[in-house]
Design an enzyme around this catalytic site. Structure first.
Site, PDB file in Angstrom:
ATOM      1  N   ASP A 135     -76.982  23.691 -56.639  1.00 43.58           N
ATOM      2  CA  ASP A 135     -77.107  22.368 -56.024  1.00 43.58           C
ATOM      3  C   ASP A 135     -76.493  21.349 -56.965  1.00 43.58           C
ATOM      4  O   ASP A 135     -76.519  21.527 -58.185  1.00 43.58           O
ATOM      5  CB  ASP A 135     -78.580  22.022 -55.785  1.00 43.58           C
ATOM      6  CG  ASP A 135     -79.208  22.846 -54.667  1.00 43.58           C
ATOM      7  OD1 ASP A 135     -78.517  23.162 -53.690  1.00 43.58           O
ATOM      8  OD2 ASP A 135     -80.410  23.153 -54.771  1.00 43.58           O
ATOM      9  N   ASP A 153     -76.178  23.246 -47.512  1.00 43.05           N
ATOM     10  CA  ASP A 153     -77.363  22.556 -46.994  1.00 43.05           C
ATOM     11  C   ASP A 153     -76.970  21.493 -45.973  1.00 43.05           C
ATOM     12  O   ASP A 153     -77.656  21.308 -44.958  1.00 43.05           O
ATOM     13  CB  ASP A 153     -78.140  21.907 -48.137  1.00 43.05           C
ATOM     14  CG  ASP A 153     -78.682  22.911 -49.137  1.00 43.05           C
ATOM     15  OD1 ASP A 153     -78.906  24.080 -48.765  1.00 43.05           O
ATOM     16  OD2 ASP A 153     -78.871  22.524 -50.306  1.00 43.05           O
TER      17      ASP A 153
END
Length: 182
Positions: A135, A153
């Site tokens: 991330d 995502d």
């Protein structure tokens, strides 16, 4: 005039199937490629957990998430890696089967499902290869930080929003068309 026992074009089973719905899987491939490319750049250019301010409310911050959304189950000893991998594979297969059966008037669904598939497979790659999801997109305001996320995502979230929109608006559209035909 249609007999009441004869299905109309607006009935769920009588609506024409989309021709070659799996062609929309190019969107899944695009999400995967963009996701893996951006994760590679983030991993090679950013120091772990060292924010790089882009805007007053947005940082690039490399983080590794062993859990799911919002780091759910991240503190567990490792079984979640395989659990989330199975979920990603199962969901991707189920969504691909669903995509193969969509109707001609479900264009938004044809976009939503591949976005979710691409996101699931992008994060699956990370789980299998690294043991965690990379991330790096971090938004914050007044000391509150939204959990970091990635392009996969974004594909999942955009696909889910489109799926919800289609389920609400598509049903209204079909009811309206069905009412107009009677």
């Amino acid at each position: 005039m249609l007999d009441k026992n004869t299905p109309s074009d607006t009935d769920t089973n009588a609506r024409p199937k989309m021709q070659r719905p799996l062609r929309w899987l190019w969107l899944a491939v695009a999400v995967i490629v963009l996701d893996l490319a951006t994760k590679y750049v983030a991993s090679s250019q950013l120091g772990y957990a060292q924010p790089v301010e882009v805007l007053p409310f947005f940082n690039l911050t490399l983080l590794h998430n062993t859990g799911a959304a919002f780091s759910f189950l991240a503190t567990h000893p490792g079984w979640q890696r395989w659990f989330f991998a199975l979920v990603a594979v199962g969901a991707s297969v189920a969504l691909t089967v669903w995509l193969s059966r969509i109707k001609n008037d479900e264009k938004l669904l044809a976009i939503a499902l591949p976005l979710i598939i691409g996101g699931a497979l992008g994060n699956l790659y990370d789980r299998l290869v690294h043991g965690y999801v990379v991330d790096f997109l971090s938004f914050h305001v007044a000391g509150w930080y939204y959990p970091a996320f990635n392009v996969a995502d974004m594909g999942i979230v955009l696909g889910a929003v489109a799926l919800i929109w289609e389920s609400i608006m598509g049903e209204r559209r079909r009811k309206k068309a069905h009412g107009a035909s009677h």
